[in-house]
Write a protein that holds these residues in place. Structure first.
Motif, PDB file in Angstrom:
ATOM      1  N   THR A 128      24.649   8.604  -2.686  1.00 16.71           N
ATOM      2  CA  THR A 128      25.548   7.362  -1.546  1.00 16.71           C
ATOM      3  C   THR A 128      26.401   5.818  -1.896  1.00 16.71           C
ATOM      4  N   ALA A 131      26.412   0.343  -1.320  1.00 21.36           N
ATOM      5  CA  ALA A 131      25.886  -0.831  -0.406  1.00 21.36           C
ATOM      6  C   ALA A 131      24.352  -0.373  -0.197  1.00 21.36           C
ATOM      7  N   ALA A 132      24.384   0.942   0.156  1.00 17.87           N
ATOM      8  CA  ALA A 132      23.090   1.771   0.381  1.00 17.87           C
ATOM      9  C   ALA A 132      22.350   1.734  -0.475  1.00 17.87           C
ATOM     10  N   ASP A 133      22.534   1.915  -1.704  1.00 14.59           N
ATOM     11  CA  ASP A 133      21.834   2.276  -3.159  1.00 14.59           C
ATOM     12  C   ASP A 133      20.715   0.828  -2.585  1.00 14.59           C
ATOM     13  N   LEU A 134      21.628  -0.295  -3.317  1.00 11.68           N
ATOM     14  CA  LEU A 134      21.378  -1.399  -2.599  1.00 11.68           C
ATOM     15  C   LEU A 134      20.038  -2.290  -2.246  1.00 11.68           C
ATOM     16  N   LYS A 135      20.367  -1.315  -0.957  1.00 13.01           N
ATOM     17  CA  LYS A 135      19.843  -1.431   0.432  1.00 13.01           C
ATOM     18  C   LYS A 135      18.407  -0.720   0.380  1.00 13.01           C
ATOM     19  N   ALA A 136      18.619   0.360  -0.058  1.00 13.56           N
ATOM     20  CA  ALA A 136      17.140   1.040  -0.762  1.00 13.56           C
ATOM     21  C   ALA A 136      15.991   0.194  -1.821  1.00 13.56           C
ATOM     22  N   ALA A 138      16.412  -2.432  -2.251  1.00 14.88           N
ATOM     23  CA  ALA A 138      16.071  -3.888  -1.827  1.00 14.88           C
ATOM     24  C   ALA A 138      14.622  -3.625  -0.884  1.00 14.88           C
ATOM     25  N   GLY A 139      14.629  -2.766  -0.558  1.00 11.67           N
ATOM     26  CA  GLY A 139      13.655  -1.889   0.242  1.00 11.67           C
ATOM     27  C   GLY A 139      12.341  -1.412  -0.086  1.00 11.67           C
TER      28      GLY A 139
END
Length: 178
Positions: A128, A131-136, A138-139
């Motif tokens: 991905t 940004a999507a990697d960073l969000k995942a 972080a979650g």
């Protein structure tokens, strides 16, 4: 008429003898009642000691200890409940509780390790956008940290009140067998 009379008697009995137990069973009210019982001892124990021997300081120490113990337990439980909501595993708090602080720290370490491994796998997949990697990541990190906090707080609470922990285990065994 007979059914109405039986129903009326039953409701009166419930209101007279069981309503208090129902109210105390509501989680936020249960905590308030436990802290209130500790606060009551803060006042009644010094009075009792004074009546029995005239020494109020021993009663003050016992009362303060009882109050702080109750308050500490409920603060630890509140923190564990909040962390449980944040890690998304509300049922796990009841199911796999650590018996003491040592088990709590061990479970916390395991949660953190598995969360960091999951985050590393997400980064390694690279399928991905950044940004999507960073969000995942972080979650996954946030949930594992919240889970670790929950385990630690429950372990601390169960160390301070092993009787409560044993009672919860017995209740779970009854629930599982029925």
């Amino acid at each position: 008429a007979c059914v109405e009379q039986v129903l009326g008697e039953w409701l009166e009995h419930v209101a007279k003898y069981q309503a208090g137990e129902f109210v105390v069973g509501i989680k936020p009210l249960k905590s308030i009642c436990k802290v209130g019982a500790g606060a009551k001892k803060l006042i009644t124990l010094p009075m009792k000691e004074f009546r029995e021997g005239g020494a109020i300081t021993h009663g003050l120490k016992k009362g303060a200890s009882s109050f702080l113990h109750a308050l500490s337990l409920e603060i630890l439980q509140l923190g564990a409940n909040i962390a449980g909501l944040l890690d998304g595993d509300e049922e796990g708090a009841d199911r796999d509780q650590p018996a003491d602080i040592r088990q709590g720290l061990k479970q916390a370490s395991s949660r953190l390790s598995s969360g960091m491994l999951a985050a590393a796998e997400l980064v390694g997949a690279g399928q991905t956008s950044k940004a999507a990697d960073l969000k995942a990541v972080a979650g996954a990190t946030f949930r594992s940290t919240a889970g670790a906090i929950k385990c630690t707080l429950l372990g601390a609470r169960n160390s301070l009140d092993p009787e409560r922990f044993q009672n919860q285990k017995k209740e779970q065994q009854v629930d599982l067998s029925s």
